[in-house]
Structures are given as C-alpha cells and as structure tokens.
Design a protein around this motif. Structure first.
Motif, short mmCIF file in Angstrom:
data_model
loop_
_atom_site.label_atom_id
_atom_site.label_comp_id
_atom_site.label_asym_id
_atom_site.label_seq_id
_atom_site.Cartn_x
_atom_site.Cartn_y
_atom_site.Cartn_z
N GLN A 261 0.82 -1.20 0.10
CA GLN A 261 0.01 0.06 -0.02
C GLN A 261 0.82 1.15 -0.08
O GLN A 261 0.57 2.51 -0.55
CB GLN A 261 -0.81 0.01 1.15
N LEU A 262 1.91 1.13 0.73
CA LEU A 262 2.79 2.53 0.78
C LEU A 262 3.28 2.68 -0.53
O LEU A 262 3.65 3.89 -1.13
CB LEU A 262 3.77 2.27 1.88
N VAL A 263 3.83 1.87 -1.26
CA VAL A 263 4.38 1.91 -2.69
C VAL A 263 3.08 2.57 -3.54
O VAL A 263 3.66 3.40 -4.14
CB VAL A 263 4.82 0.60 -3.17
N VAL A 264 2.00 1.95 -3.51
CA VAL A 264 1.08 2.49 -4.46
C VAL A 264 0.76 3.84 -4.08
O VAL A 264 0.65 4.87 -4.90
CB VAL A 264 -0.18 1.62 -4.41
N ARG A 265 0.49 4.28 -2.99
CA ARG A 265 0.19 5.49 -2.54
C ARG A 265 1.18 6.82 -2.76
O ARG A 265 0.83 7.71 -3.22
CB ARG A 265 0.05 5.56 -0.90
N HIS A 266 2.40 6.28 -2.67
CA HIS A 266 3.62 7.24 -2.85
C HIS A 266 3.59 7.44 -4.65
O HIS A 266 4.03 8.49 -5.05
CB HIS A 266 4.93 6.75 -2.46
N LEU A 267 3.17 6.18 -5.34
CA LEU A 267 3.21 6.49 -6.89
C LEU A 267 2.34 7.40 -7.27
O LEU A 267 2.23 8.04 -8.26
CB LEU A 267 3.16 4.97 -7.54
N GLU A 268 0.98 7.35 -6.42
CA GLU A 268 -0.25 7.90 -6.93
C GLU A 268 0.09 9.60 -6.66
O GLU A 268 -0.42 10.50 -7.18
CB GLU A 268 -1.24 7.50 -6.02
N PHE A 269 0.97 9.99 -5.67
CA PHE A 269 1.34 11.32 -5.29
C PHE A 269 2.59 11.60 -5.56
O PHE A 269 3.29 12.16 -4.73
CB PHE A 269 0.65 11.46 -4.00
N LEU A 270 3.36 11.30 -6.73
CA LEU A 270 4.55 11.53 -7.01
C LEU A 270 4.79 13.21 -7.35
O LEU A 270 3.77 13.72 -7.85
CB LEU A 270 5.32 10.83 -8.32
N PRO A 271 5.98 13.95 -6.83
CA PRO A 271 5.91 15.34 -7.04
C PRO A 271 5.84 15.51 -8.52
O PRO A 271 6.26 14.75 -9.33
CB PRO A 271 7.33 15.70 -6.50
N SER A 272 5.64 17.05 -9.02
CA SER A 272 5.52 17.21 -10.23
C SER A 272 6.68 17.51 -10.95
O SER A 272 7.20 17.22 -12.14
CB SER A 272 4.54 18.31 -10.45
N ASP A 273 7.69 18.31 -10.06
CA ASP A 273 9.11 18.78 -10.49
C ASP A 273 9.99 17.41 -10.70
O ASP A 273 9.82 16.57 -9.94
CB ASP A 273 9.63 19.54 -9.47
N THR A 274 10.72 17.70 -11.76
CA THR A 274 11.55 16.57 -12.21
C THR A 274 12.51 16.09 -10.92
O THR A 274 12.65 14.70 -10.82
CB THR A 274 12.32 16.90 -13.21
N PRO A 275 13.30 16.89 -10.62
CA PRO A 275 14.26 16.47 -9.46
C PRO A 275 13.87 15.69 -8.16
O PRO A 275 14.05 14.48 -7.86
CB PRO A 275 15.33 17.71 -8.93
N SER A 276 12.59 16.25 -7.68
CA SER A 276 11.82 15.37 -6.64
C SER A 276 11.39 14.26 -7.18
O SER A 276 11.14 13.39 -6.22
CB SER A 276 11.00 16.69 -5.97
N ARG A 277 10.75 14.42 -8.25
CA ARG A 277 10.09 13.18 -8.75
C ARG A 277 10.90 11.92 -9.08
O ARG A 277 10.62 10.86 -8.63
CB ARG A 277 9.55 13.43 -10.19
N ASP A 278 12.03 12.32 -9.41
CA ASP A 278 13.13 11.12 -9.84
C ASP A 278 13.52 10.77 -8.36
O ASP A 278 13.78 9.42 -8.32
CB ASP A 278 14.37 11.86 -10.48
N ARG A 279 13.66 11.58 -7.35
CA ARG A 279 14.49 11.01 -6.12
C ARG A 279 13.36 10.13 -5.56
O ARG A 279 13.69 9.07 -4.89
CB ARG A 279 14.56 12.13 -5.30
N MET A 280 12.06 10.60 -5.56
CA MET A 280 11.15 9.78 -4.78
C MET A 280 10.81 8.75 -5.58
O MET A 280 10.44 7.48 -4.61
CB MET A 280 9.75 10.58 -4.89
#
Length: 425
Positions: A261-280
């Motif tokens: 569940q933790l994996v799916v939830r974080h994938l649903e709310f990935l950041p929009s900016d590229t560096p933060s999205r890549d790190r997350m």
C-alpha cells in the motif's frame, strides 16, 4: 647422481606402485601418531580408536576426527580441530609409502598427523571447577611436582608466575573496592538503570540504522546516505524512471495484485518537479524491494532480477538483511525474524525521508506482515513520537498510527522496566 636418476633407480629397485589419491576412501588414509611425553616401546599394547563427527551435513564439522590410544595405565587423546591440534595438517599434505615385503611393491596413501596428549583419569575440567575446594587441580599438582623435583629454571618460572598471580589478585581487589565505592555513591537502582539502558542500546544497534542523536537537523539523525550511498542511489536511476512513468491503469493493476500500500500511495502522489519526482521514484522502488524481501524465507542470488535490480543493490540487501545458514551441506541465505525487524527499521527510516520526517506505521506493519506491536517497538527504539489520526477511507473511519521524528528524540521505558522499579521499592 641427479635427483631424477636417483628416484628412478629407487623405483626400479623396489618396483613401486602408485595408487591415485582420488581412488582412496577415508578408510585407506594413514594416521601418523606423535606422543607428546615420549616414545612407545611396544605399540602392540596400545588399543587405538578413531572417532568422526556425526554431523556430516555441516562442512565445518564433517572433517573433525578424534584419535584415542588406551593402555592399562594411561589414555592418550588427540584431535584435528581444537587449539592443541597440529596446524601442519591444514598447511601441508602428507603421504606415506607402505612397502609390501613379499611383492616388493609400494603403495602411497594420504596421511594425517595427530599429536596425542596424556589424559589423567578423573581430571576433567568440569570436575576441577566443582571440586576446587575439595581436591587439588591439575595445575596445583604440577606445581607441587616442580617444587619437589623441578629444575632451577622451572622453579624460577613458577615463582614468577605466582608473583604475577599475586599482582592480579591485588588488581581484582582494587577493582572490587572501586566498584563498591561507585555502588555506594550512585545506588543500586541508578546502576541497574544505566545497565538496562546500555543493554537496550547494544541490542538496538544490531537492527537499527546508524543514528546521530546529537544532530541539529531531523534529516541528519538517520542520514540518508547511510540508507543508500551515492553510488547505490545512482544505480537506481533506470528502475526509478520506470516507476515514475507508470500509468493510472498500471497503478490500478498493482492495487489489484496486492502490491504494498505504501508503494502504491507514493506512486499516486509523485511530485511534479523533475528532481523531486526522480528522487521519490527511486526511494519508492527501493522501499518495494525491502518489503518484498521481508516476505521471503530463503533468498538466492537471483532475488530482484525480475525487476531489473542492479547488482550493487542485490549485493547490499544480501549482505545487510540476510543471514547464512547450512542446509544439507550448502550455504543458504535466510531472512530471520531479527532480519525482518532490521528491514522494518530501515523501511521506517526511509519513509521518514520520503514524508518530511513522518511515517504511517499502520500501513507499514500491514505491508511487512509484522504485528503492530513490533512496529511500535521499533519506532520507540528509534526515538520517534507516536500519535493516532483518523482518516476516512471509502466512507469509514480508520485509525492510523503515525510516527514523527522530532528533536530531541523521545525516550521510552523499556519493557519490564517499570515492574523492576516497583519491586525495588
């Protein structure tokens, strides 16, 4: 005469026959015996017995052997695995030629050396410890013999050892006196509290991530580079990119298949900016790997290969989160209960960095398959503050436990500590 011609002359004279070592069984091996206290005059009076370890599935024990020689007066014992065994057996390989006088042929066999020590009947170590006040130990009897019949050199060595023993006893008395003074100054209750704290810290250090409780920032308490080094983080670039490019249909399919569940939830709310999205996305992929590992019992070297796991990450999780075990003579990597607790603590530390120093303990214990009480113990050991929140999920209120990292770190009483205090009072 050269060495080769000399050997060929001997071979021709004796008609030696070479027997290949690979054809030999253990029963064909020759045992060479050395008695530590002299030579044997009549070997026919000795009764030899050869023992081997029954645990042949363990590769470290299956080659252990004990040789016993018994006479009417004394017994001799030697082995090939203790501290008193000959080290040459592991450094060299010995062969013995056995000459048949009738056929004039020689067979060459593997040989193993044993050093036999005399064993005095009734002088076992366990008995010496229990009957130390009633009978003299073996050392005391030897010292008495040295005093009566020893050389001047042996007597000087005995005197020096006894002087050192007196100095050691004086040191022990001084340490005991210092300990008594500390007990009088601090009190038994304070000392027991300090011992309990140090013991708890030592046990926690076995499965908790590296911690810096003196850090000035929350993010530096459990440093991210101790969870994933820079090289390991760079190795997750390709798998993290695949995570960030998943579509809504693919996420829905992951939910239906029972992904964490933790994996799916974080994938649903990935950041929009590229560096933060890549790190997350890289952190989410690594979190998914740790959760999947917690559900395994036996792990082989192919673990994670279906998900394109980098080799450096495979080596990391095998070394850090599995223990080696023997099974039918083979080394197996197992995920023990203590390793599952370690996985929980590292997942919790990773979640803190992913969620601004906050983690959902309820979802974590459900994804890992561990009891909630165990996750709470891990969070308390990490110095996190616990609270409950109520969230509406599909029209119903679910209580979720959250853990937050705040400075200074929270301190909790260890299990059973309060009961001990009540008994002391």
């Amino acid at each position: 005469m050269g060495r080769a011609s000399f050997l060929s002359t001997i071979m021709a004279a004796t008609s030696c026959k070479w027997k290949c070592c690979e054809e030999e069984t253990e029963g064909d091996h020759v045992l060479l015996v050395n008695f530590s206290n002299g030579n044997v005059r009549n070997a026919n009076e000795l009764d030899f017995t050869f023992y081997k370890d029954v645990n042949e599935s363990n590769p470290r024990k299956k080659s252990r052997r004990i040789l016993v020689a018994e006479t009417d007066r004394l017994s001799y014992v030697g082995n090939n695995f203790s501290t008193g065994s000959l080290k040459c057996n592991s450094l060299c390989k010995y062969y013995v030629g056995v000459l048949d006088k009738k056929t004039k042929q020689m067979e060459v066999h593997n040989a193993q050396l044993f050093s036999l020590q005399p064993v005095v009947p009734g002088e076992s170590t366990a008995k010496d410890e229990t009957d130390a006040h009633d009978t003299k130990s073996y050392r005391q009897k030897v010292d008495s013999l040295i005093e009566a019949f020893g050389t001047n050199k042996q007597k000087r060595a005995l005197s020096s050892r006894r002087l050192n023993q007196v100095g050691s006893e004086s040191l022990q008395q001084a340490v005991a006196q210092a300990a008594s003074n500390i007990i009088q100054q601090k009190g038994i209750e304070v000392l027991q509290q300090e011992v309990a704290d140090s013991k708890a810290q030592a046990e926690a250090a076995l499965y908790l991530p590296p911690c810096n409780p003196e850090a000035e920032k929350e993010a530096d308490v459990y440093p991210f580079n101790q969870l994933l080094s820079d090289i390991e983080f760079d190795a997750l670039e390709s798998v993290g990119r695949k995570m960030s490019e998943l579509s809504k249909d693919e996420l829905l399919s992951m939910k239906e298949k029972g992904s964490p569940q933790l994996v799916v939830r974080h994938l649903e709310f990935l950041p929009s900016d590229t560096p933060s999205r890549d790190r997350m996305s890289r952190c989410v992929w690594y979190l998914s790997l740790l959760i999947n590992l917690a559900h395994e019992k036996k792990v082989n070297r192919k673990f994670g290969s279906k998900d394109d796991c980098p080799r450096i990450i495979q080596n990391k999780v095998m070394k850090a989160f599995t223990v080696e075990s023997f099974n039918n003579g083979r080394v197996m990597n197992m995920v023990s209960s203590s390793m599952k607790v370690k996985l929980a603590s590292y997942c919790l530390a990773l979640l803190l960095h992913m969620n601004s120093m906050t983690a959902n303990l309820t979802l974590l214990h459900q994804d890992l398959g561990l009891p909630e009480t165990r996750i709470l113990e891990v969070a308390k050991a990490m110095g996190l503050r616990l609270n409950k929140v109520v969230t509406d999920v599909i029209g119903r209120g679910d209580q979720h436990r959250l853990a937050c990292l705040e400075l200074p770190l929270a301190k909790y009483d260890h299990p059973g500590q309060r009961n001990k205090r009540r008994k002391l009072h």
